[in-house]
Scaffold this active site. Structure first.
Site, PDB file in Angstrom:
ATOM      1  N   LYS A   1      -5.956 -28.086 -39.745  1.00  0.00           N
ATOM      2  CA  LYS A   1      -6.682 -27.427 -38.643  1.00  0.00           C
ATOM      3  C   LYS A   1      -6.684 -25.922 -38.848  1.00  0.00           C
ATOM      4  CE  LYS A   1      -4.505 -26.524 -34.628  1.00  0.00           C
ATOM      5  NZ  LYS A   1      -4.552 -25.109 -34.222  1.00  0.00           N
ATOM      6  N   ASN A   2      -5.528 -25.361 -39.220  1.00  0.00           N
ATOM      7  CA  ASN A   2      -5.402 -23.899 -39.280  1.00  0.00           C
ATOM      8  C   ASN A   2      -5.972 -23.282 -40.543  1.00  0.00           C
ATOM      9  OD1 ASN A   2      -4.357 -24.063 -36.769  1.00  0.00           O
ATOM     10  ND2 ASN A   2      -2.235 -23.642 -37.357  1.00  0.00           N
TER      11      ASN A   2
ATOM     12  N   ARG B   1      -8.609 -20.119 -28.867  1.00  0.00           N
ATOM     13  CA  ARG B   1      -8.278 -18.728 -29.129  1.00  0.00           C
ATOM     14  C   ARG B   1      -8.706 -18.240 -30.501  1.00  0.00           C
ATOM     15  NH1 ARG B   1      -4.474 -16.799 -29.722  1.00  0.00           N
ATOM     16  NH2 ARG B   1      -4.555 -14.993 -28.368  1.00  0.00           N
TER      17      ARG B   1
ATOM     18  N   CYS C   1      -1.836 -18.068 -23.676  1.00  0.00           N
ATOM     19  CA  CYS C   1      -1.783 -19.539 -23.593  1.00  0.00           C
ATOM     20  C   CYS C   1      -0.348 -19.906 -23.214  1.00  0.00           C
ATOM     21  CB  CYS C   1      -2.185 -20.161 -24.918  1.00  0.00           C
ATOM     22  SG  CYS C   1      -0.950 -19.919 -26.200  1.00  0.00           S
TER      23      CYS C   1
ATOM     24  N   ARG D   1      -0.084 -13.740 -26.575  1.00  0.00           N
ATOM     25  CA  ARG D   1      -0.994 -13.805 -27.723  1.00  0.00           C
ATOM     26  C   ARG D   1      -1.911 -12.561 -27.809  1.00  0.00           C
ATOM     27  NH1 ARG D   1      -1.236 -19.225 -29.203  1.00  0.00           N
ATOM     28  NH2 ARG D   1      -1.839 -18.486 -31.259  1.00  0.00           N
ATOM     29  N   PRO D   2      -1.343 -11.365 -27.892  1.00  0.00           N
ATOM     30  CA  PRO D   2      -2.179 -10.144 -27.979  1.00  0.00           C
ATOM     31  C   PRO D   2      -2.992 -10.108 -29.272  1.00  0.00           C
ATOM     32  CG  PRO D   2       0.100  -9.640 -28.455  1.00  0.00           C
ATOM     33  CD  PRO D   2       0.094 -11.063 -28.007  1.00  0.00           C
ATOM     34  N   VAL D   3      -4.016  -9.264 -29.291  1.00  0.00           N
ATOM     35  CA  VAL D   3      -4.853  -9.117 -30.492  1.00  0.00           C
ATOM     36  C   VAL D   3      -4.892  -7.653 -30.930  1.00  0.00           C
ATOM     37  CG1 VAL D   3      -6.264 -11.166 -30.126  1.00  0.00           C
ATOM     38  CG2 VAL D   3      -6.941  -9.002 -29.046  1.00  0.00           C
ATOM     39  N   ASP D   4      -3.879  -6.882 -30.507  1.00  0.00           N
ATOM     40  CA  ASP D   4      -3.859  -5.445 -30.842  1.00  0.00           C
ATOM     41  C   ASP D   4      -3.860  -5.198 -32.350  1.00  0.00           C
ATOM     42  OD1 ASP D   4      -1.257  -6.695 -30.538  1.00  0.00           O
ATOM     43  OD2 ASP D   4      -0.396  -4.748 -30.983  1.00  0.00           O
ATOM     44  N   LEU D   5      -3.191  -6.052 -33.105  1.00  0.00           N
ATOM     45  CA  LEU D   5      -3.125  -5.838 -34.561  1.00  0.00           C
ATOM     46  C   LEU D   5      -4.437  -6.210 -35.243  1.00  0.00           C
ATOM     47  CD1 LEU D   5       0.522  -7.063 -35.212  1.00  0.00           C
ATOM     48  CD2 LEU D   5      -0.314  -4.726 -34.842  1.00  0.00           C
TER      49      LEU D   5
ATOM     50  N   ASP E   1       5.425 -23.931 -35.794  1.00  0.00           N
ATOM     51  CA  ASP E   1       4.605 -25.074 -35.353  1.00  0.00           C
ATOM     52  C   ASP E   1       5.316 -26.410 -35.526  1.00  0.00           C
ATOM     53  OD1 ASP E   1       1.353 -23.729 -36.353  1.00  0.00           O
ATOM     54  OD2 ASP E   1       2.720 -23.267 -34.721  1.00  0.00           O
TER      55      ASP E   1
ATOM     56  N   ILE F   1       8.972 -16.384 -33.310  1.00  0.00           N
ATOM     57  CA  ILE F   1       7.560 -16.008 -33.442  1.00  0.00           C
ATOM     58  C   ILE F   1       6.892 -15.837 -32.080  1.00  0.00           C
ATOM     59  CG2 ILE F   1       5.317 -16.629 -34.444  1.00  0.00           C
ATOM     60  CD1 ILE F   1       7.458 -16.178 -36.572  1.00  0.00           C
TER      61      ILE F   1
ATOM     62  N   ARG G   1      -6.273 -31.733 -29.870  1.00  0.00           N
ATOM     63  CA  ARG G   1      -6.687 -30.455 -30.474  1.00  0.00           C
ATOM     64  C   ARG G   1      -6.228 -30.368 -31.929  1.00  0.00           C
ATOM     65  NH1 ARG G   1      -4.837 -25.343 -27.637  1.00  0.00           N
ATOM     66  NH2 ARG G   1      -6.021 -24.614 -29.424  1.00  0.00           N
TER      67      ARG G   1
HETATM   68  C1  EPZ Z   1      -1.522 -18.848 -36.062  1.00  0.00           C
HETATM   69  O1  EPZ Z   1      -1.621 -18.273 -34.772  1.00  0.00           O
HETATM   70  C2  EPZ Z   1      -1.644 -20.335 -35.859  1.00  0.00           C
HETATM   71  N1  EPZ Z   1      -2.958 -20.656 -35.303  1.00  0.00           N
HETATM   72  C3  EPZ Z   1      -0.536 -20.798 -34.912  1.00  0.00           C
HETATM   73  O2  EPZ Z   1      -0.647 -22.208 -34.798  1.00  0.00           O
HETATM   74  C4  EPZ Z   1       0.804 -20.458 -35.545  1.00  0.00           C
HETATM   75  O3  EPZ Z   1       1.845 -20.844 -34.670  1.00  0.00           O
HETATM   76  C5  EPZ Z   1       0.878 -18.951 -35.814  1.00  0.00           C
HETATM   77  O4  EPZ Z   1      -0.243 -18.546 -36.633  1.00  0.00           O
HETATM   78  C6  EPZ Z   1       2.152 -18.547 -36.524  1.00  0.00           C
HETATM   79  O5  EPZ Z   1       2.233 -19.221 -37.746  1.00  0.00           O
HETATM   80  C7  EPZ Z   1      -4.019 -20.750 -36.147  1.00  0.00           C
HETATM   81  O6  EPZ Z   1      -3.900 -20.538 -37.341  1.00  0.00           O
HETATM   82  C8  EPZ Z   1      -5.334 -21.118 -35.523  1.00  0.00           C
HETATM   83  P1  EPZ Z   1       0.110 -14.710 -35.376  1.00  0.00           P
HETATM   84  P2  EPZ Z   1      -1.834 -16.669 -34.655  1.00  0.00           P
HETATM   85  O7  EPZ Z   1      -1.033 -13.765 -35.307  1.00  0.00           O
HETATM   86  O8  EPZ Z   1      -2.618 -16.241 -35.830  1.00  0.00           O
HETATM   87  C9  EPZ Z   1       2.055 -11.555 -32.412  1.00  0.00           C
HETATM   88  C10 EPZ Z   1      -0.925 -24.233 -33.668  1.00  0.00           C
HETATM   89  O9  EPZ Z   1      -0.168 -24.901 -32.964  1.00  0.00           O
HETATM   90  N2  EPZ Z   1       0.795 -10.810 -32.532  1.00  0.00           N
HETATM   91  O10 EPZ Z   1       0.772 -14.950 -36.700  1.00  0.00           O
HETATM   92  O11 EPZ Z   1      -2.343 -16.356 -33.313  1.00  0.00           O
HETATM   93  C11 EPZ Z   1       1.864 -12.884 -31.682  1.00  0.00           C
HETATM   94  O12 EPZ Z   1       1.914 -12.714 -30.292  1.00  0.00           O
HETATM   95  C12 EPZ Z   1      -0.982 -22.735 -33.499  1.00  0.00           C
HETATM   96  O13 EPZ Z   1      -1.679 -24.704 -34.568  1.00  0.00           O
HETATM   97  C13 EPZ Z   1       0.722  -9.540 -31.964  1.00  0.00           C
HETATM   98  O14 EPZ Z   1       1.678  -9.051 -31.371  1.00  0.00           O
HETATM   99  O15 EPZ Z   1      -0.334 -16.149 -34.798  1.00  0.00           O
HETATM  100  C14 EPZ Z   1       3.029 -13.699 -32.187  1.00  0.00           C
HETATM  101  O16 EPZ Z   1       4.175 -13.362 -31.449  1.00  0.00           O
HETATM  102  C15 EPZ Z   1      -0.068 -22.244 -32.395  1.00  0.00           C
HETATM  103  N3  EPZ Z   1      -0.441  -8.842 -32.061  1.00  0.00           N
HETATM  104  C16 EPZ Z   1       3.194 -13.212 -33.632  1.00  0.00           C
HETATM  105  O17 EPZ Z   1       2.523 -11.942 -33.702  1.00  0.00           O
HETATM  106  C17 EPZ Z   1      -1.530  -9.350 -32.705  1.00  0.00           C
HETATM  107  O18 EPZ Z   1      -2.561  -8.654 -32.774  1.00  0.00           O
HETATM  108  C18 EPZ Z   1       2.558 -14.130 -34.659  1.00  0.00           C
HETATM  109  O19 EPZ Z   1       1.199 -14.288 -34.283  1.00  0.00           O
HETATM  110  C19 EPZ Z   1      -1.445 -10.631 -33.283  1.00  0.00           C
HETATM  111  C20 EPZ Z   1      -0.271 -11.340 -33.188  1.00  0.00           C
END
Ligand code: EPZ
Length: 429
Positions: free
Chosen positions: A22-23, A102, A126, A131-135, A316, A338, A408
């Site tokens: 999926k990912n 998302r 969620c 789940r911020p997107v600042d980065l 996960d 995480i 999902r």
């Molecule tokens: C991906 O989510 C996966 N989703 C998640 O799987 C997975 O748990 C996660 O990576 C970690 O491996 C998909 O690939 C669709 P991150 P993602 O950006 O990309 C923080 C599932 O069950 N962060 O690596 O959203 C964030 O809050 C899902 O399949 C910021 O602070 O994860 C988290 O604490 C759940 N600012 C950490 O970083 C940002 O701009 C890791 O997030 C982005 C992220």
């Protein structure tokens, strides 16, 4: 609203075909926006999130056809999608679509890279965190996009096109790495991404981008270099097998006992999880056909695990491991590093009789001899499958409610488990 009914106590024996990841499928479909030619994706899993992303891409004017069954197709073969983004008619991704899945927020990268503008709803949080997107926005700003937020939407524009840059992530982020990587492929000049996520899905997307004419090196390592190009062309790519699905079923076999071949699974994609399963008492062996998991008579041993970015133990699989540890002979500790709220399954596992105490990021699980089935409620994708794993070993009946979370991320879960001897059925109200 569908429910899943399980009567526990059966061992699992047989073969489970692992689906496409999926990912990886989600960012690969989004990468189709980068070119006006057709991107063909094989082994795409049949999941609710994939269907939702098809709707979102359709809103942008992308034509997606899924090839039906062909003579000789195996029963569990993934679907083939033809993604054609020849004419992007709308660069807005609306709230009512993005909020339901998302990762669709990631369309902002190809839209601003190719169309030089994008208006994408902030995805919102969620169950597992804010789940911020600042980065993700930081990465696009580094590449020269003007970014603003208005009315819950991120508005990105780059009238002169994106320019290569150095993007150093202060923390490992899968989404940030995907966004930086996709946007950089069409930027003028060279982009260097450091502290990049090393998850296998990143390397899978990079391999596809290179088939489309991109110049990406270092994907799968913390340092990725992208030489931008004018345009990308169509390609054909097969989605890699889902390491989280494979790890989930491996935990299920370790829980119930028995022996199952995870067909198509690749051990190098989930080695840290396999190592933990061996510590817990499972027998693991791998060959070109997949991974064989067994537990015949040995007890379940307690483990201490801290989740971490790849190649560490994946967040996960944290909920699934916790379910397994509920039946361990002794106390285990699992630390979630995480996401800030990924213990929603604890109170549901407690309904089976589990004894779990939380201290900040760490859960301490006292192993108990026998779980008892109960009605439980799924809260998020991976927590929901931890309840299924518990139900498979629990005495009596378990009813898992709100299984739309399961749909999902797990293709035909009850079929795959029933084929291995589980007493499990879906009840559609
Ligand atoms: C991906 O989510 C996966 N989703 C998640 O799987 C997975 O748990 C996660 O990576 C970690 O491996 C998909 O690939 C669709 P991150 P993602 O950006 O990309 C923080 C599932 O069950 N962060 O690596 O959203 C964030 O809050 C899902 O399949 C910021 O602070 O994860 C988290 O604490 C759940 N600012 C950490 O970083 C940002 O701009 C890791 O997030 C982005 C992220």
């Amino acid at each position: 609203m569908d429910r899943i009914r399980i009567v526990g106590g059966n061992k699992l024996n047989g073969t489970i075909q692992i689906s496409g990841a999926k990912n990886a499928a989600l960012p690969l479909m989004i990468a189709g926006l980068l070119t006006e030619e057709t991107l063909i994706l094989d082994n795409v899993p049949r999941l609710a999130d994939v269907a939702q992303l098809q709707r979102i891409l359709g809103n942008h004017g992308v034509d997606i056809t899924s090839v039906g069954k062909r003579p000789g197709d195996r029963a569990y073969q993934g679907q083939t999608l033809h993604i054609s983004a020849a004419n992007i008619i709308d660069t807005t991704a609306p709230y009512e679509l993005v909020s339901r899945m998302r990762a669709s927020f990631w369309v902002i990268a190809p839209l601003v890279a190719r169309m030089r503008e994008a208006k994408v709803s902030l995805p919102g949080g969620c169950a597992i965190g804010t789940r911020p997107v600042d980065l993700l926005m930081m990465a696009l700003k580094k590449l020269g996009a003007d970014i603003s937020i208005d009315g819950g939407y991120v508005i990105a524009s780059a009238p002169g096109g994106l320019r290569g840059a150095t993007i150093d992530f202060p923390k490992v982020t899968v989404s940030g790495t995907h966004v930086a990587l996709m946007a950089a492929t069409l930027a003028k000049g060279t982009t260097v991404i450091t502290n990049a996520a090393c998850e296998p899905e990143i390397a899978d997307v990079a391999a596809c981008l290179n088939k489309m004419g991109a110049h990406v090196t270092g994907a799968g390592t913390p340092r990725i270099v992208v030489e931008g190009v004018e345009k990308l062309h169509g390609a054909r790519h097969t989605v890699l097998p889902d390491r989280i699905e494979a790890g989930t079923y491996a935990m299920a076999v370790a829980m119930t006992g028995g022996e199952v071949q995870l067909a198509g699974a690749r051990p190098e994609l989930l080695q840290s999880a396999l190592d933990v399963l061996v510590q817990a008492g499972a027998e693991i062996s791998a060959d070109t056909g997949g991974i064989r998991v067994a537990r015949n008579g040995a007890g379940i041993h307690p483990v201490t695990v801290v989740t971490a970015p790849f190649p560490g133990f994946p967040t996960d699989l944290q909920a699934q491991l916790m379910a397994l540890m509920v039946c361990a002979q002794g106390a285990s500790e699992i630390t979630e590093t995480i996401f800030e709220n990924r213990f929603m399954h604890v109170q549901e596992l407690a309904r089976f009789g589990a004894r779990i105490s939380l201290n900040g990021e760490t859960a301490r699980i006292e192993g108990i001899g026998q779980l008892r089935g109960a009605p439980v409620m799924a809260t998020d994708l991976r927590a929901s499958v931890s309840l299924v794993i518990a139900g498979l070993a629990a005495e009596g009946e378990t009813m898992v409610n709100r299984v739309y979370h399961l749909d999902r991320g797990f293709e035909r879960l009850e079929e795959k488990l029933k084929a291995c001897g589980a007493s499990i059925e879906r009840i559609s109200d």
